[in-house]
Write an enzyme that holds these catalytic residues in place. Structure first.
Site, PDB file in Angstrom:
ATOM      1  CG  HIS A 174     105.032  34.001   0.014  1.00  0.00           C
ATOM      2  ND1 HIS A 174     105.721  32.807   0.312  1.00  0.00           N
ATOM      3  CD2 HIS A 174     104.655  34.824   0.897  1.00  0.00           C
ATOM      4  CE1 HIS A 174     105.762  32.808   1.594  1.00  0.00           C
ATOM      5  NE2 HIS A 174     105.425  34.032   1.891  1.00  0.00           N
ATOM      6  NE  ARG A 186      99.713  34.564   6.463  1.00  0.00           N
ATOM      7  CZ  ARG A 186     100.772  34.049   7.180  1.00  0.00           C
ATOM      8  NH1 ARG A 186     101.225  33.083   6.648  1.00  0.00           N
ATOM      9  NH2 ARG A 186     101.498  34.996   7.710  1.00  0.00           N
TER      10      ARG A 186
HETATM   11  P1  ADP Z   1     108.044  37.368   7.371  1.00  0.00           P
HETATM   12  O1  ADP Z   1     109.075  36.343   7.904  1.00  0.00           O
HETATM   13  O2  ADP Z   1     108.759  38.639   6.872  1.00  0.00           O
HETATM   14  O3  ADP Z   1     106.810  37.076   7.642  1.00  0.00           O
HETATM   15  P2  ADP Z   1     107.109  35.474   5.177  1.00  0.00           P
HETATM   16  O4  ADP Z   1     107.834  34.756   4.096  1.00  0.00           O
HETATM   17  O5  ADP Z   1     106.556  34.432   6.007  1.00  0.00           O
HETATM   18  O6  ADP Z   1     108.189  36.552   5.781  1.00  0.00           O
HETATM   19  O7  ADP Z   1     105.995  36.388   4.455  1.00  0.00           O
HETATM   20  C1  ADP Z   1     106.249  37.548   3.615  1.00  0.00           C
HETATM   21  C2  ADP Z   1     104.977  37.931   3.180  1.00  0.00           C
HETATM   22  O8  ADP Z   1     104.040  37.446   2.858  1.00  0.00           O
HETATM   23  C3  ADP Z   1     104.282  38.656   4.556  1.00  0.00           C
HETATM   24  O9  ADP Z   1     103.567  39.894   4.417  1.00  0.00           O
HETATM   25  C4  ADP Z   1     103.291  37.570   4.927  1.00  0.00           C
HETATM   26  O10 ADP Z   1     102.171  38.248   5.644  1.00  0.00           O
HETATM   27  C5  ADP Z   1     102.742  37.268   3.566  1.00  0.00           C
HETATM   28  N1  ADP Z   1     102.306  35.798   3.317  1.00  0.00           N
HETATM   29  C6  ADP Z   1     102.851  34.806   3.817  1.00  0.00           C
HETATM   30  N2  ADP Z   1     102.055  33.897   3.788  1.00  0.00           N
HETATM   31  C7  ADP Z   1     100.971  34.318   2.872  1.00  0.00           C
HETATM   32  C8  ADP Z   1      99.793  33.683   2.255  1.00  0.00           C
HETATM   33  N3  ADP Z   1      99.513  32.407   2.540  1.00  0.00           N
HETATM   34  N4  ADP Z   1      98.994  34.499   1.532  1.00  0.00           N
HETATM   35  C9  ADP Z   1      99.325  35.683   1.438  1.00  0.00           C
HETATM   36  N5  ADP Z   1     100.349  36.307   2.205  1.00  0.00           N
HETATM   37  C10 ADP Z   1     101.205  35.665   2.805  1.00  0.00           C
END
Ligand code: ADP
Length: 169
Positions: free
Chosen positions: A21, A96
């Site tokens: 993130h 990802r």
């Molecule tokens: P959600 O439950 O809405 O998917 P997350 O907290 O899991 O919430 O993810 C929020 C955003 O961050 C989403 O767009 C997800 O695809 C992205 N995300 C999650 N993990 C990663 C990562 N390792 N690298 C890049 N983006 C990520």
């Protein structure tokens, strides 16, 4: 002509926030001006941290890393309504892998159809392509080393949380 300030909302569960993130957040801030990290309050499966705790951890990171232009808040209800309330120009989402694309594509099309808001995607660094909050919670519960995948303050809280949960012998 005055430069337009571009503000995004980055919605997610962030249970907890990971280096993946943060990689997306930093990439956004290299290109644009403002970002509001929006922590969803709606109950998620196997929630580990309360929304207030997730916000607190992100606040610590913003402070420690001096991320100017980045803020965090929790929100309830529809992402598109929240984005409109905060006058965001776009929604930011991270990608990802190709498997993320299918779901994200649908979500972005729906948000555009219902509210006319665009979504911008940023691809994470290869080293975080396999990092998800769900896996982080699982590995942490089994005591694995996560220091390369999450920020130190998050790691500390995870360890404390699983210590609290351990049965007393
Ligand atoms: P959600 O439950 O809405 O998917 P997350 O907290 O899991 O919430 O993810 C929020 C955003 O961050 C989403 O767009 C997800 O695809 C992205 N995300 C999650 N993990 C990663 C990562 N390792 N690298 C890049 N983006 C990520």
């Amino acid at each position: 002509m005055a430069k337009k300030i571009v503000r995004a909302v980055f919605p997610g569960s962030f249970d907890p926030i990971t280096n993946g993130h943060l990689d997306v957040i930093q990439r956004w801030m290299k290109l644009f001006d403002e970002l509001i990290i929006a922590v969803g309050k709606s109950p998620i499966k196997n929630q580990l941290f309360a929304p207030e705790e997730r916000v607190e951890m992100i606040e610590e990171i913003i402070r420690q890393r001096k991320l100017r232009g980045v803020s965090v808040e929790s929100f309830d209800g529809l992402t598109v309504e929240y984005a409109a309330k905060r006058k965001a120009d776009v929604i930011l989402r991270g990608l990802r892998s190709l498997t993320d694309v299918q779901y994200e594509f649908q979500l972005a099309m729906t948000n555009r159809a219902v509210a006319g808001i665009e979504t911008i995607f940023i691809m994470t660094s290869e080293q975080y392509g396999f990092t998800s909050s769900t896996l982080i919670r699982e590995v942490a519960s089994l005591g694995g080393n996560l220091s390369n995948l999450i920020p130190p303050n998050v790691y500390k809280r995870l360890k404390e949380r699983f210590k609290e949960r351990q049965p007393q012998r």
